[in-house]
Design a protein around this motif. Structure first.
Motif, PDB file in Angstrom:
ATOM      1  N   THR A   7      20.848  -8.321  24.461  1.00 37.62           N
ATOM      2  CA  THR A   7      20.533  -9.472  23.595  1.00 37.62           C
ATOM      3  C   THR A   7      20.371 -10.736  24.414  1.00 37.62           C
ATOM      4  OG1 THR A   7      22.882  -9.885  23.256  1.00 37.62           O
ATOM      5  CG2 THR A   7      21.750  -8.778  21.477  1.00 37.62           C
ATOM      6  N   HIS A   8      19.747 -11.700  23.783  1.00 40.55           N
ATOM      7  CA  HIS A   8      19.540 -13.022  24.339  1.00 40.55           C
ATOM      8  C   HIS A   8      20.323 -13.988  23.439  1.00 40.55           C
ATOM      9  CE1 HIS A   8      16.714 -16.596  25.139  1.00 40.55           C
ATOM     10  NE2 HIS A   8      17.513 -16.449  26.156  1.00 40.55           N
ATOM     11  N   PRO A   9      21.573 -14.326  23.799  1.00 42.42           N
ATOM     12  CA  PRO A   9      22.428 -15.114  22.911  1.00 42.42           C
ATOM     13  C   PRO A   9      21.770 -16.405  22.404  1.00 42.42           C
ATOM     14  CG  PRO A   9      23.735 -14.247  24.701  1.00 42.42           C
ATOM     15  CD  PRO A   9      22.305 -13.901  25.011  1.00 42.42           C
ATOM     16  N   ALA A  10      21.045 -17.119  23.267  1.00 44.08           N
ATOM     17  CA  ALA A  10      20.494 -18.426  22.864  1.00 44.08           C
ATOM     18  C   ALA A  10      19.536 -18.322  21.676  1.00 44.08           C
ATOM     19  CB  ALA A  10      19.809 -19.098  24.042  1.00 44.08           C
ATOM     20  N   THR A  11      18.797 -17.214  21.573  1.00 48.18           N
ATOM     21  CA  THR A  11      17.867 -17.095  20.442  1.00 48.18           C
ATOM     22  C   THR A  11      18.326 -16.077  19.401  1.00 48.18           C
ATOM     23  OG1 THR A  11      16.562 -15.404  21.579  1.00 48.18           O
ATOM     24  CG2 THR A  11      15.844 -17.689  21.838  1.00 48.18           C
ATOM     25  N   MET A  12      19.397 -15.347  19.703  1.00 46.31           N
ATOM     26  CA  MET A  12      19.814 -14.303  18.755  1.00 46.31           C
ATOM     27  C   MET A  12      21.214 -14.585  18.189  1.00 46.31           C
ATOM     28  SD  MET A  12      18.099 -11.115  20.835  1.00 46.31           S
ATOM     29  CE  MET A  12      18.448  -9.774  19.715  1.00 46.31           C
ATOM     30  N   THR A  13      22.258 -14.093  18.860  1.00 47.23           N
ATOM     31  CA  THR A  13      23.605 -14.176  18.283  1.00 47.23           C
ATOM     32  C   THR A  13      24.123 -15.608  18.134  1.00 47.23           C
ATOM     33  OG1 THR A  13      24.483 -13.849  20.501  1.00 47.23           O
ATOM     34  CG2 THR A  13      24.406 -11.927  19.075  1.00 47.23           C
ATOM     35  N   HIS A  14      23.716 -16.529  19.013  1.00 47.94           N
ATOM     36  CA  HIS A  14      24.291 -17.878  18.998  1.00 47.94           C
ATOM     37  C   HIS A  14      23.263 -18.946  18.632  1.00 47.94           C
ATOM     38  CE1 HIS A  14      27.498 -15.657  20.836  1.00 47.94           C
ATOM     39  NE2 HIS A  14      28.279 -16.714  20.835  1.00 47.94           N
ATOM     40  N   VAL A  15      22.235 -18.516  17.879  1.00 52.80           N
ATOM     41  CA  VAL A  15      21.152 -19.430  17.521  1.00 52.80           C
ATOM     42  C   VAL A  15      21.657 -20.590  16.655  1.00 52.80           C
ATOM     43  CG1 VAL A  15      20.395 -18.091  15.492  1.00 52.80           C
ATOM     44  CG2 VAL A  15      18.740 -19.481  16.732  1.00 52.80           C
ATOM     45  N   ARG A  53      22.104 -26.582  20.616  1.00 48.78           N
ATOM     46  CA  ARG A  53      21.776 -26.353  22.024  1.00 48.78           C
ATOM     47  C   ARG A  53      22.696 -27.138  22.966  1.00 48.78           C
ATOM     48  NH1 ARG A  53      18.145 -28.033  26.084  1.00 48.78           N
ATOM     49  NH2 ARG A  53      17.651 -26.272  27.464  1.00 48.78           N
ATOM     50  N   GLU A  54      22.928 -28.421  22.633  1.00 47.81           N
ATOM     51  CA  GLU A  54      23.804 -29.275  23.461  1.00 47.81           C
ATOM     52  C   GLU A  54      25.159 -28.587  23.658  1.00 47.81           C
ATOM     53  OE1 GLU A  54      22.951 -32.781  24.502  1.00 47.81           O
ATOM     54  OE2 GLU A  54      21.211 -31.438  24.338  1.00 47.81           O
ATOM     55  N   GLU A  55      25.686 -28.120  22.513  1.00 48.68           N
ATOM     56  CA  GLU A  55      27.012 -27.518  22.530  1.00 48.68           C
ATOM     57  C   GLU A  55      26.990 -26.199  23.309  1.00 48.68           C
ATOM     58  OE1 GLU A  55      28.720 -27.256  18.540  1.00 48.68           O
ATOM     59  OE2 GLU A  55      30.032 -25.674  19.327  1.00 48.68           O
ATOM     60  N   LEU A  65      24.994 -25.420  25.797  1.00 50.35           N
ATOM     61  CA  LEU A  65      24.914 -25.709  27.223  1.00 50.35           C
ATOM     62  C   LEU A  65      26.257 -26.205  27.747  1.00 50.35           C
ATOM     63  CD1 LEU A  65      21.364 -27.312  27.531  1.00 50.35           C
ATOM     64  CD2 LEU A  65      22.061 -24.946  27.931  1.00 50.35           C
ATOM     65  N   ALA A  66      26.919 -27.045  26.942  1.00 52.50           N
ATOM     66  CA  ALA A  66      28.227 -27.569  27.354  1.00 52.50           C
ATOM     67  C   ALA A  66      29.227 -26.432  27.540  1.00 52.50           C
ATOM     68  CB  ALA A  66      28.739 -28.560  26.317  1.00 52.50           C
ATOM     69  N   ARG A  67      29.039 -25.363  26.763  1.00 52.69           N
ATOM     70  CA  ARG A  67      29.946 -24.212  26.854  1.00 52.69           C
ATOM     71  C   ARG A  67      29.564 -23.252  27.970  1.00 52.69           C
ATOM     72  NH1 ARG A  67      30.476 -22.088  20.714  1.00 52.69           N
ATOM     73  NH2 ARG A  67      30.294 -20.124  21.793  1.00 52.69           N
ATOM     74  N   GLY A  68      28.462 -23.525  28.662  1.00 51.06           N
ATOM     75  CA  GLY A  68      28.029 -22.645  29.753  1.00 51.06           C
ATOM     76  C   GLY A  68      27.147 -21.516  29.261  1.00 51.06           C
ATOM     77  N   LEU A  69      26.693 -21.674  28.013  1.00 48.52           N
ATOM     78  CA  LEU A  69      25.872 -20.624  27.416  1.00 48.52           C
ATOM     79  C   LEU A  69      24.402 -21.001  27.601  1.00 48.52           C
ATOM     80  CD1 LEU A  69      27.199 -19.393  24.020  1.00 48.52           C
ATOM     81  CD2 LEU A  69      24.969 -18.744  24.895  1.00 48.52           C
ATOM     82  N   THR A  70      23.904 -20.725  28.796  1.00 48.20           N
ATOM     83  CA  THR A  70      22.578 -21.200  29.191  1.00 48.20           C
ATOM     84  C   THR A  70      21.464 -20.417  28.504  1.00 48.20           C
ATOM     85  OG1 THR A  70      22.728 -19.696  31.035  1.00 48.20           O
ATOM     86  CG2 THR A  70      23.341 -21.979  31.465  1.00 48.20           C
ATOM     87  N   ASP A  71      20.262 -21.001  28.531  1.00 45.90           N
ATOM     88  CA  ASP A  71      19.118 -20.368  27.871  1.00 45.90           C
ATOM     89  C   ASP A  71      18.734 -19.037  28.527  1.00 45.90           C
ATOM     90  OD1 ASP A  71      18.869 -22.355  25.979  1.00 45.90           O
ATOM     91  OD2 ASP A  71      17.488 -23.555  27.190  1.00 45.90           O
ATOM     92  N   GLY A  72      19.064 -18.879  29.800  1.00 44.90           N
ATOM     93  CA  GLY A  72      18.648 -17.666  30.516  1.00 44.90           C
ATOM     94  C   GLY A  72      19.676 -16.540  30.494  1.00 44.90           C
ATOM     95  N   LEU A  73      20.763 -16.754  29.767  1.00 43.39           N
ATOM     96  CA  LEU A  73      21.835 -15.760  29.756  1.00 43.39           C
ATOM     97  C   LEU A  73      21.427 -14.499  28.981  1.00 43.39           C
ATOM     98  CD1 LEU A  73      24.947 -15.773  30.686  1.00 43.39           C
ATOM     99  CD2 LEU A  73      25.417 -15.996  28.249  1.00 43.39           C
ATOM    100  N   VAL A  74      21.698 -13.347  29.567  1.00 39.18           N
ATOM    101  CA  VAL A  74      21.404 -12.061  28.926  1.00 39.18           C
ATOM    102  C   VAL A  74      22.732 -11.326  28.739  1.00 39.18           C
ATOM    103  CG1 VAL A  74      20.244  -9.827  29.218  1.00 39.18           C
ATOM    104  CG2 VAL A  74      19.124 -11.924  30.015  1.00 39.18           C
ATOM    105  N   ARG A  75      22.924 -10.720  27.549  1.00 43.03           N
ATOM    106  CA  ARG A  75      24.152  -9.973  27.302  1.00 43.03           C
ATOM    107  C   ARG A  75      23.828  -8.497  27.124  1.00 43.03           C
ATOM    108  NH1 ARG A  75      27.213 -10.569  21.718  1.00 43.03           N
ATOM    109  NH2 ARG A  75      25.818  -8.843  21.249  1.00 43.03           N
ATOM    110  N   LEU A  76      24.599  -7.694  27.804  1.00 38.17           N
ATOM    111  CA  LEU A  76      24.367  -6.260  27.766  1.00 38.17           C
ATOM    112  C   LEU A  76      25.593  -5.575  27.172  1.00 38.17           C
ATOM    113  CD1 LEU A  76      22.131  -4.333  28.878  1.00 38.17           C
ATOM    114  CD2 LEU A  76      23.461  -4.187  30.984  1.00 38.17           C
ATOM    115  N   SER A  77      25.377  -4.749  26.137  1.00 37.89           N
ATOM    116  CA  SER A  77      26.449  -3.920  25.609  1.00 37.89           C
ATOM    117  C   SER A  77      26.156  -2.512  26.111  1.00 37.89           C
ATOM    118  CB  SER A  77      26.451  -3.971  24.076  1.00 37.89           C
ATOM    119  OG  SER A  77      27.345  -3.000  23.567  1.00 37.89           O
ATOM    120  N   VAL A  78      26.895  -2.110  27.120  1.00 36.76           N
ATOM    121  CA  VAL A  78      26.599  -0.837  27.785  1.00 36.76           C
ATOM    122  C   VAL A  78      27.073   0.320  26.909  1.00 36.76           C
ATOM    123  CG1 VAL A  78      27.027   0.542  29.842  1.00 36.76           C
ATOM    124  CG2 VAL A  78      26.786  -1.945  30.040  1.00 36.76           C
ATOM    125  N   GLY A  79      26.180   1.256  26.654  1.00 34.17           N
ATOM    126  CA  GLY A  79      26.488   2.405  25.806  1.00 34.17           C
ATOM    127  C   GLY A  79      27.096   3.557  26.591  1.00 34.17           C
TER     128      GLY A  79
END
Ligand SMILES: *Cc1c(COP(=O)(O)O)cnc(C)c1O
Length: 380
Positions: A332-340, A344-346, A348-362
């Motif tokens: 997933t891409h948190p910035a446009t999916m789970t944390h949309v 945005r300000e908040e 970024l302040a939390r370290g949740l950058t636009d380029g962050l990718v999250r992987l749920s390994v199966g």
């Protein structure tokens, strides 16, 4: 009983009327009374249901808790915990909480006169500083979503005790297979059972677990008064999923360890966060309180947002999907999916950058997952 036995057996006996090894689904709304004032322990499914009761006892057994109360979702479980509070009460919460939890706190519960202070709970001093006379709850997620911050639960329990506040832990990412917060002094543990506990992307659900008789009574009162309860069929499906929890968490964790190490070495990856890597800032705490590091990884590509987008669109085996903790690998891409919904300000302040990718390994073959990521990264 050892943990691996508990997940298969806790609270489950053959059905008394037929001997069925798998408990039946009591898909009923109501129960017939034998006579006025005499029921068989059940009167209406919003209040209690035999299949739900079995799930509550099973999950309590697995977590090592005295009581469990099942809810319709992880979110309604968190909401039930917050309903223990009253207008004017203050909550100190981990800053990197699940997106839906910040939405509940900031957009709904603040309107009901609860106040929240977000702190990096991986730094106990910050938690101590945030405590106020009106603080009633310390709310911790560990590891967090999606930055995988790890919080020292023993330190939190100490602070909660000093200030006489309730200590609740959202342990969805760790599961009782890897971490049991009650053993570290938590008063309440919640899980979104949608994730690892049910494990197969088959339902939405949640559970609150506690050793405290009075808290348990309040949770059951909330189930009955509000009705955010899971269906008997969803309870039954969760019971089936839980049986393989110990096996699945071993595989999620070993696959994730391999993949995190691979990503950390990859030239196109700028940063990898996984509690099992020695490079993780709280690796030592994670290693002390968890028996393995679960299946969640977050990482950032050197090419920023365009590279992240290219990767997400290129993977095939990894499914581009919201949610986590299931047998299928999901990305997933948190910035446009789970944390949309987090401004945005908040973010970024939390370290949740636009380029962050999250992987749920199966739990697929790790070589297949690595090959998929390798191929997609080469195209970035
Ligand atoms: C998914 C999740 C929730 C919310 O659970 P739902 O079952 O989706 O309502 C809460 N906390 C964490 C950590 C989660 O991952």
């Amino acid at each position: 009983m050892k943990f691996e036995t508990k997940v298969v057996r806790a609270g489950i006996e053959p059905d008394p009327t037929t001997g069925a090894i798998v408990p039946p689904i009591y898909q009923t709304a109501t129960y017939v009374l034998e006579e006025v004032g005499r029921d068989k322990g059940f009167d209406y499914t919003r209040s209690s249901n035999p299949t739900r009761q079995l799930l509550e006892r099973n999950l309590a057994g697995i977590e090592g808790a005295k009581h469990g109360a099942a809810f319709a979702s992880g979110m309604s479980t968190v909401d039930a915990v917050l309903k223990l509070l009253s207008a004017g009460d203050h909550v100190v919460s981990s800053d990197d909480v699940y997106g839906g939890v910040s939405r509940l706190f900031d957009q709904i519960l603040t309107r009901q006169a609860l106040t929240f202070t977000y702190v990096d709970t991986s730094q106990p001093d910050k938690v101590r500083e945030a405590m106020r006379p009106e603080t009633k709850l310390l709310w911790v997620e560990t590891p967090t979503n999606p930055l995988l911050k790890v919080t020292d639960l023993d330190a939190m329990a100490q602070i909660a005790k000093e200030h006489g506040v309730l200590f609740g832990v959202d342990s969805t990412f760790a599961t009782p297979a890897l971490l049991r917060p009650l053993e570290h002094g938590a008063d309440i543990v919640v899980h979104s059972t949608t994730k690892y506990l049910s494990g197969h992307n088959q339902l939405i659900g949640g559970i609150a677990l506690t050793d405290d008789d009075e808290l348990a009574e309040q949770f059951h009162f909330l189930q009955k008064s509000i009705g955010a309860v899971p269906s008997p069929t969803d309870c039954w499906l969760t019971l089936l999923g839980v049986k393989t929890l110990a096996l699945r968490m071993e595989r999620h964790s070993s696959n994730a360890m391999r993949i995190a190490s691979f990503l950390e070495e990859h030239p196109k990856v700028a940063r990898v966060t996984y509690p099992g890597l020695p490079s993780h800032p709280r690796h030592e705490v994670a290693a002390r309180q968890m028996s393995a590091f679960s299946g969640m990884i977050s990482f950032e590509l050197t090419g920023g947002i365009p590279a992240g987008r290219a990767l997400l669109n290129r993977v095939r085996l990894c499914r581009l999907a919201e949610s986590l903790g299931a047998v299928e690998t999901m990305i997933t891409h948190p910035a446009t999916m789970t944390h949309v919904d987090v401004p945005r300000e908040e973010r970024l302040a939390r370290g949740l950058t636009d380029g962050l990718v999250r992987l749920s390994v199966g739990i697929e073959d790790v070589g297949d997952i690595l090959a998929d990521l390798e191929e997609a990264l080469s195209a970035v």
